[in-house]
Scaffold this motif. Structure first.
Motif, PDB file in Angstrom:
ATOM      1  N   SER A 156      61.724  51.163  63.019  1.00  0.00           N
ATOM      2  CA  SER A 156      62.181  51.042  61.097  1.00  0.00           C
ATOM      3  C   SER A 156      63.868  50.898  61.092  1.00  0.00           C
ATOM      4  O   SER A 156      64.677  50.682  62.269  1.00  0.00           O
ATOM      5  CB  SER A 156      62.609  52.913  61.142  1.00  0.00           C
ATOM      6  N   THR A 157      63.916  49.754  59.933  1.00  0.00           N
ATOM      7  CA  THR A 157      65.230  49.359  59.414  1.00  0.00           C
ATOM      8  C   THR A 157      66.394  50.135  59.658  1.00  0.00           C
ATOM      9  O   THR A 157      67.347  49.996  60.028  1.00  0.00           O
ATOM     10  CB  THR A 157      64.895  48.577  58.452  1.00  0.00           C
ATOM     11  N   ALA A 158      65.748  51.387  59.249  1.00  0.00           N
ATOM     12  CA  ALA A 158      67.115  52.682  59.209  1.00  0.00           C
ATOM     13  C   ALA A 158      67.851  52.799  60.798  1.00  0.00           C
ATOM     14  O   ALA A 158      68.930  52.684  61.071  1.00  0.00           O
ATOM     15  CB  ALA A 158      66.627  53.743  58.281  1.00  0.00           C
ATOM     16  N   VAL A 159      66.847  53.348  61.583  1.00  0.00           N
ATOM     17  CA  VAL A 159      67.073  53.416  63.107  1.00  0.00           C
ATOM     18  C   VAL A 159      68.078  51.848  63.225  1.00  0.00           C
ATOM     19  O   VAL A 159      68.951  51.974  63.798  1.00  0.00           O
ATOM     20  CB  VAL A 159      66.770  53.952  63.582  1.00  0.00           C
ATOM     21  N   GLY A 160      66.939  51.367  62.835  1.00  0.00           N
ATOM     22  CA  GLY A 160      67.660  49.491  63.375  1.00  0.00           C
ATOM     23  C   GLY A 160      69.284  48.873  63.678  1.00  0.00           C
ATOM     24  O   GLY A 160      69.898  48.516  64.009  1.00  0.00           O
ATOM     25  N   LYS A 161      69.268  49.806  62.527  1.00  0.00           N
ATOM     26  CA  LYS A 161      71.366  48.797  61.594  1.00  0.00           C
ATOM     27  C   LYS A 161      71.873  50.279  62.096  1.00  0.00           C
ATOM     28  O   LYS A 161      72.818  49.342  62.431  1.00  0.00           O
ATOM     29  CB  LYS A 161      70.918  49.573  60.259  1.00  0.00           C
ATOM     30  N   GLN A 162      71.432  51.146  62.484  1.00  0.00           N
ATOM     31  CA  GLN A 162      72.122  52.376  62.978  1.00  0.00           C
ATOM     32  C   GLN A 162      72.769  51.896  64.760  1.00  0.00           C
ATOM     33  O   GLN A 162      73.859  51.713  65.163  1.00  0.00           O
ATOM     34  CB  GLN A 162      71.626  53.309  63.058  1.00  0.00           C
ATOM     35  N   GLU A 189      63.430  44.024  66.170  1.00  0.00           N
ATOM     36  CA  GLU A 189      62.355  43.882  65.446  1.00  0.00           C
ATOM     37  C   GLU A 189      61.980  45.120  64.322  1.00  0.00           C
ATOM     38  O   GLU A 189      61.906  46.299  65.326  1.00  0.00           O
ATOM     39  CB  GLU A 189      61.063  43.677  66.808  1.00  0.00           C
ATOM     40  N   LEU A 190      62.335  45.063  63.025  1.00  0.00           N
ATOM     41  CA  LEU A 190      62.208  45.877  62.668  1.00  0.00           C
ATOM     42  C   LEU A 190      61.135  46.254  61.045  1.00  0.00           C
ATOM     43  O   LEU A 190      60.366  45.681  61.683  1.00  0.00           O
ATOM     44  CB  LEU A 190      63.349  45.837  61.752  1.00  0.00           C
ATOM     45  N   GLY A 191      61.740  46.861  59.982  1.00  0.00           N
ATOM     46  CA  GLY A 191      60.240  46.842  59.274  1.00  0.00           C
ATOM     47  C   GLY A 191      59.851  45.827  58.915  1.00  0.00           C
ATOM     48  O   GLY A 191      60.306  44.741  58.693  1.00  0.00           O
ATOM     49  N   GLY A 192      58.670  45.330  58.068  1.00  0.00           N
ATOM     50  CA  GLY A 192      57.632  43.944  56.729  1.00  0.00           C
ATOM     51  C   GLY A 192      57.559  45.208  56.032  1.00  0.00           C
ATOM     52  O   GLY A 192      57.099  46.372  55.430  1.00  0.00           O
ATOM     53  N   THR A 228      50.803  49.465  61.150  1.00  0.00           N
ATOM     54  CA  THR A 228      51.782  47.849  62.107  1.00  0.00           C
ATOM     55  C   THR A 228      52.817  47.663  61.109  1.00  0.00           C
ATOM     56  O   THR A 228      52.731  48.162  60.119  1.00  0.00           O
ATOM     57  CB  THR A 228      50.654  47.244  62.596  1.00  0.00           C
ATOM     58  N   CYS A 229      53.589  47.671  61.834  1.00  0.00           N
ATOM     59  CA  CYS A 229      54.540  46.560  60.717  1.00  0.00           C
ATOM     60  C   CYS A 229      54.636  45.184  60.195  1.00  0.00           C
ATOM     61  O   CYS A 229      55.187  44.917  59.776  1.00  0.00           O
ATOM     62  CB  CYS A 229      56.246  46.039  61.914  1.00  0.00           C
ATOM     63  N   VAL A 230      53.411  44.468  60.612  1.00  0.00           N
ATOM     64  CA  VAL A 230      52.720  43.615  59.853  1.00  0.00           C
ATOM     65  C   VAL A 230      51.316  44.181  59.295  1.00  0.00           C
ATOM     66  O   VAL A 230      50.650  42.841  58.816  1.00  0.00           O
ATOM     67  CB  VAL A 230      52.277  41.838  61.114  1.00  0.00           C
ATOM     68  N   CYS A 231      51.248  45.368  59.093  1.00  0.00           N
ATOM     69  CA  CYS A 231      49.946  45.169  58.244  1.00  0.00           C
ATOM     70  C   CYS A 231      50.529  44.959  56.800  1.00  0.00           C
ATOM     71  O   CYS A 231      51.613  45.283  56.154  1.00  0.00           O
ATOM     72  CB  CYS A 231      49.927  47.133  57.686  1.00  0.00           C
ATOM     73  N   ALA A 232      49.462  44.359  56.036  1.00  0.00           N
ATOM     74  CA  ALA A 232      49.292  44.354  55.095  1.00  0.00           C
ATOM     75  C   ALA A 232      49.373  45.409  53.868  1.00  0.00           C
ATOM     76  O   ALA A 232      49.126  46.241  53.660  1.00  0.00           O
ATOM     77  CB  ALA A 232      48.045  43.780  54.433  1.00  0.00           C
TER      78      ALA A 232
END
Ligand code: ADP
Length: 483
Positions: free
Chosen positions: A234-240, A255-258, A288-292
């Motif tokens: 996730s973007t939140a954990v990635g930022k940390q 490779e974070l959220g989409g 998935t992080c590339v799901c529409a």
């Protein structure tokens, strides 16, 4: 676990420096389909993570010194073993993660394809020579492995997210420590067993499975012997984690959220667009992080697209991933079900229309019905956040420019899809979209030959393709004087 035919692949503790670890402290691995206990795995902690990093540091000199062809041979052996055990690995993956068995088999083949790809690329880690500014000098550029790579991976692709990082790292000559998601350690540990059988030397590939994500994460992002950190989540954990890496100036891939838009223009082949959306939306039950995530449809074709989509969606089979014909398995946990329910409900509360589905499925408490919602707008939370469930949210637009603006109206920039048969529009729109990956008349875009990764807050770095080794190598410039 009686369904698993190859019990040698089921491991109950971390794999560090070529040995299987045991601990009294254990955590449960549970089948998301029926909440049954699958295994109890010894919970590694921060001290184990440090031990793994030190083992990887020890192993680095010999592994990086091997001729690239030798590393390639070992990786090819790993690839073959994974394919030989594809059925057992897939079954294990379905049991702990929930996805339909056919998809799980696909994931095993997909993960293995990165190992094969990078085994081949290992032999082509070329350098460069550059014309020097004076006659008595030569400029030579070499690429060298960065050193110990640490990684943290998510539960939605328990095999492939590890395989595609480890393949590039090991091919480049790096050694590797990964912490898999707590929900899905068994697939990671099975990969380690096959790495061992393939002859990957002790310390080169380590799996640290434990519940103390924060403590293990501190070691993997801060330890002085870690040269590079690679994260998918996730973007939140990635930022940390990015902040933690900053203190040591680690090389980082994220490779974070989409929040993938899926755009259907009025000149599209509508049947093809529906088929593409089924792939882009419902794979892995939408997790998935590339799901529409936001389905933007031009107003003149909106109704016909919605009608065809609804008919196609009613044919989806929701069932335990091991059941024959299952196409939609359970969501990973209760929290995921609650989030999808809440996003859907708040959209309906704000004026969206429910066309199909709309709640839990009778297959079990973590199963969600394929759901279709119409009349969504850009202000709704369902348009701003990753749904991570089998809910398709439709929004109408009028002009090409409006579609581009709506699509780009997000802090994310991972994948986007659009359908059009107008060649001029294809190039105009592809250029204007602020995303790392663009599926044009195609709903399944990921493969080992292509660079996977995002822009904006979806992260940076690329996995797969000939660019994939860049993240695991440093450029070294040699200046040869006195010639
Ligand atoms: P998801 O929503 O897919 O679970 P997360 O970003 O929460 O995404 O999890 C992805 C990975 O990050 C998992 O392996 C998880 O254990 C790990 N993780 C979560 N929080 C932390 C943290 N504070 N430090 C290190 N790793 C973490």
């Amino acid at each position: 676990m009686k369904q698993i035919t190859c019990s040698a692949l089921i491991k109950h503790g971390s794999y560090i420096n070529g040995s299987w670890q045991q601990h009294d402290n254990r955590f449960d691995v549970v089948n998301p389909s029926n909440q049954q206990l699958l295994a109890m795995v010894a919970s590694a902690d921060a001290a184990d993570a440090e031990q793994a990093v030190l083992a990887a540091e020890q192993a680095f000199a010999a592994w990086s010194a091997l001729p690239a062809g030798k590393r390639a041979d070992i990786l090819q052996h790993w690839h073959q073993l994974i394919l030989q055990h594809q059925d057992d690995l897939a079954r294990l993956l379905t049991l702990e993660q929930g996805k339909p068995l056919a998809e799980a088999k696909g994931e095993i083949a997909y993960g293995a394809s990165y190992i094969q790809w990078f085994a081949e690329e290992a032999k082509r880690l070329y350098g460069d020579t550059i014309p020097a500014p004076s006659a008595d000098k030569r400029i030579i550029v070499q690429r060298q492995p960065v050193g110990v790579v640490a990684a943290i991976t998510p539960w939605n692709f328990p095999n492939a997210m590890i395989a595609r990082k480890a393949a590039a790292a090991l091919a480049a000559g790096c050694t590797f420590v990964v912490k898999p998601a707590q929900q899905t350690p068994l697939s990671a540990l099975a990969l380690a067993e096959l790495a061992d059988q393939a002859g990957i030397p002790a310390g080169v590939f380590n799996v640290v499975a434990g519940t103390d994500a924060k403590g293990i994460g501190e070691v993997l992002t801060r330890h002085e012997k870690v040269a590079k950190f690679s994260f998918t989540g996730s973007t939140a954990v990635g930022k940390q984690l990015l902040k933690q890496c900053a203190d040591g100036v680690k090389r980082v891939s994220m490779e974070l959220g989409g929040n993938a838009p899926f755009i259907v223009f009025d000149d599209a082949d509508i049947d093809a667009a529906v088929q593409g959306l089924m792939l882009a939306k419902f794979r892995n039950a939408g997790q998935t992080c590339v799901c529409a995530n936001r389905i933007l449809v031009q107003r003149s074709v909106y109704q016909s697209f919605a009608d065809k989509l609804a008919i196609t969606m009613t044919q989806l089979t929701v069932a335990d991933g091991l059941a024959d014909g299952s196409q939609i398995g359970p969501l990973i946990d209760d929290k995921a079900v609650a989030k999808v329910t809440q996003l859907q409900q708040s959209a309906l509360d704000q004026g969206a229309t429910l066309l199909l589905g709309g709640g839990c499925h009778s297959a079990g408490k973590q199963f969600f019905q394929p759901t279709l919602i119409s009349d969504v707008n850009a202000d709704m939370a369902i348009s701003k956040e990753e749904i991570f469930g089998p809910v398709a949210a439709l929004m109408a637009f009028d002009t090409e420019q409006e579609a581009i603006e709506l699509a780009n109206n997000t802090e994310y920039g991972l994948a986007v899809y659009f359908y059009s048969r107008d060649i001029g529009r294809v190039f105009r729109v592809a250029q204007a979209l602020q995303f790392g990956m663009v599926g044009i008349n195609e709903g399944a875009i990921s493969n080992a030959a292509a660079p996977f990764g995002g822009v904006k807050q979806s992260g940076f770095g690329r996995e797969g393709s000939h660019y994939g080794l860049d993240d695991y190598t440093d450029i070294k410039y040699l200046c040869l004087g006195g010639i």
